[in-house]
Design a protein around this motif. Structure first.
Motif, PDB file in Angstrom:
ATOM      1  N   HIS A 139     -20.379 -10.466 -27.098  1.00 30.60           N
ATOM      2  CA  HIS A 139     -21.738 -10.831 -27.015  1.00 30.60           C
ATOM      3  C   HIS A 139     -22.384 -11.422 -28.232  1.00 30.60           C
ATOM      4  CE1 HIS A 139     -25.913  -9.644 -26.172  1.00 30.60           C
ATOM      5  NE2 HIS A 139     -25.637  -9.384 -24.860  1.00 30.60           N
ATOM      6  N   ASN A 140     -21.615 -11.592 -29.329  1.00 32.73           N
ATOM      7  CA  ASN A 140     -21.997 -12.323 -30.658  1.00 32.73           C
ATOM      8  C   ASN A 140     -22.063 -13.689 -30.138  1.00 32.73           C
ATOM      9  OD1 ASN A 140     -19.443 -13.217 -30.593  1.00 32.73           O
ATOM     10  ND2 ASN A 140     -18.950 -11.981 -32.273  1.00 32.73           N
ATOM     11  N   ILE A 141     -21.848 -14.106 -28.950  1.00 32.74           N
ATOM     12  CA  ILE A 141     -21.845 -15.684 -28.560  1.00 32.74           C
ATOM     13  C   ILE A 141     -23.499 -16.108 -28.631  1.00 32.74           C
ATOM     14  CG2 ILE A 141     -22.692 -15.251 -26.125  1.00 32.74           C
ATOM     15  CD1 ILE A 141     -20.973 -17.754 -25.415  1.00 32.74           C
ATOM     16  N   VAL A 142     -24.619 -15.238 -28.622  1.00 26.65           N
ATOM     17  CA  VAL A 142     -25.966 -15.567 -28.868  1.00 26.65           C
ATOM     18  C   VAL A 142     -26.439 -14.964 -30.138  1.00 26.65           C
ATOM     19  CG1 VAL A 142     -26.460 -15.707 -26.515  1.00 26.65           C
ATOM     20  CG2 VAL A 142     -26.578 -13.451 -27.658  1.00 26.65           C
ATOM     21  N   ARG A 143     -25.534 -14.311 -31.106  1.00 23.90           N
ATOM     22  CA  ARG A 143     -25.774 -14.120 -32.286  1.00 23.90           C
ATOM     23  C   ARG A 143     -26.490 -15.129 -33.248  1.00 23.90           C
ATOM     24  NH1 ARG A 143     -22.031 -10.691 -36.585  1.00 23.90           N
ATOM     25  NH2 ARG A 143     -23.357 -10.861 -38.293  1.00 23.90           N
ATOM     26  N   HIS A 144     -27.657 -14.980 -33.869  1.00 23.02           N
ATOM     27  CA  HIS A 144     -28.122 -16.073 -34.731  1.00 23.02           C
ATOM     28  C   HIS A 144     -27.486 -15.974 -36.073  1.00 23.02           C
ATOM     29  CE1 HIS A 144     -30.963 -18.736 -36.685  1.00 23.02           C
ATOM     30  NE2 HIS A 144     -31.310 -19.086 -35.506  1.00 23.02           N
TER      31      HIS A 144
END
Length: 405
Positions: free
Chosen positions: A47-52
């Motif tokens: 889920h950290n694929i969209v982490r800023h």
């Protein structure tokens, strides 16, 4: 029915599911739209694929500590889309438990708040700019105060020179009193002119109210209005200083424009005090300094406002008329604030005479207005009062340009 609820939730929210390791197992269409990734690109990825990258590691540490403790986590999260753009979502992460009370998966429900976050940041930036403008204005006031003190010293020197030249005691006393009054007036102007800063508080209150209602255009208008108030105050301080300098430049200007400027400056006060201002203008141009006439009208409006309060008048009305009368421009300013007592009306243009409490006025406003009308505009100002109404009449001679019109 359950399927309909599920469909409604998926269409109105941004939803994803992950396993206990944070690997994405499901995303809805809304998640794909906001992130810019397809389902194929997301399923099976962490889920950290969209982490800023700007978000601190401690934030995600707290998230995992919360949800692994089988508690719901809520926060506004900063994410990065596939194209590198930033988006913000209000996020609720819920642990889903099996029949043995073990965590089976995590469900995250979000809704987009990107516009609200950016709008809030924009508002904070504008408030910061206003604060800087206020600080700069305070510095400007201090500088001009020093200039006015120096000018006051020059006036005192002129008094001494006039005493040496004039052997008539009465004339010497006249000049001494007049110049001393001017010097004191200048010092008081520098002090009193800080008061309009309170006008900014009304505008800032309206700005915050508009911000809470997401009225972006109104916020911009109020921000521009605040800057204009500050700039006008700074300009007016310069004009007061220049008023007593022989090098000041006169120009032709429309009386209506000068009066409208004063109404704009005091617009918030007029609205707050529920004063009805009625205007009737003929197209008249005069030679002088526009800001000086504006200051005269400001003084008259402020005096009316104070008189309304003292007399407890409920229906507050001001009438301002401009017309040509032979070779003169005539400005009539009237109010229904209760009138002026007969024994006081002959003194109101004298320096330091006031009917107000000492905390509300210095008695210099009408004295200064008379000086402007007589010396700045080569005209006159008179007053009449009867039946609870007061009328100030300002007569200004028309120059050749106006006579030819």
């Amino acid at each position: 029915m359950l399927e309909q609820y599920k469909e409604a939730i998926e269409k109105s929210n941004i939803i994803s599911k992950t396993d206990v390791e944070g690997i994405i197992t499901f995303v809805n269409e809304e998640f794909c739209k906001i992130s810019g990734y397809s389902k194929e690109e997301l399923i099976g990825k962490n889920h950290n694929i969209v982490r800023h990258p700007d978000v601190a590691t401690s934030v995600f540490k707290k998230l995992w500590e919360t949800i692994k403790a089988k508690k719901t986590y809520k926060a506004t999260v900063k994410n990065r889309a596939k194209d590198g753009t930033t988006f913000y979502v209000n996020t609720t992460v819920i642990p889903i438990l099996d029949k043995d009370n073990n965590i089976e998966e995590f469900v995250a429900i979000r809704y987009d708040v990107t516009k609200e976050v950016f709008y809030k940041k924009s508002l904070e930036q504008k408030e910061k700019e206003l604060q800087e403008l206020n600080e700069n204005l305070e510095k400007r006031v201090q500088e001009k105060t020093q200039e006015l003190k120096e000018l006051n010293e020059t006036l005192e020197l002129r008094v001494q020179e006039e005493i040496a030249k004039n052997e008539q005691k009465q004339k010497v006393m006249f000049w001494q009193s007049r110049l001393a009054s001017l010097g004191e007036m200048l010092a008081n102007i520098a002090h009193q002119w800080r008061q309009p800063l309170t006008e900014l508080s009304l505008t800032l209150f309206s700005l915050k109210k508009a911000a809470l209602n997401n009225e972006e255009e109104e916020v911009q208008n109020l921000y521009d209005e605040s800057k204009a108030i500050i700039q006008n105050m700074s300009t007016t301080i310069d004009d007061f200083t220049n008023f007593f300098k022989p090098t000041k430049q006169k120009h032709y200007f429309k009386i209506a424009d000068s009066i409208n400027e004063s109404l704009n400056i005091l617009e918030k006060i007029i609205i707050k005090e529920m004063i009805s201002v009625h205007t009737e203008f003929e197209d008249v141009e005069i030679l002088g300094i526009s800001n000086e006439l504006t200051q005269v009208i400001i003084n008259l409006i402020q005096n009316s406002k104070d008189a309304f309060l003292q007399s407890s008048v409920l229906i507050k009305e001001i009438y301002i008329r401009v017309k040509k009368e032979k070779d003169f421009a005539l400005i009539e300013f009237s109010d229904n604030a209760g009138g002026i007592k007969e024994k006081e009306i002959y003194k109101i243009f004298e320096p330091y005479f006031t009917t107000k409490h000492s905390s509300s006025g210095t008695g210099l406003g009408l004295f200064m207005s008379r000086m402007i009308c007589e010396q700045g505009l080569n005209g006159s100002i008179d007053v009449k009062s009867k039946n609870g109404s007061t009328t100030f009449s300002i007569k200004i001679p028309l120059q050749n340009k106006e006579k030819r019109a």
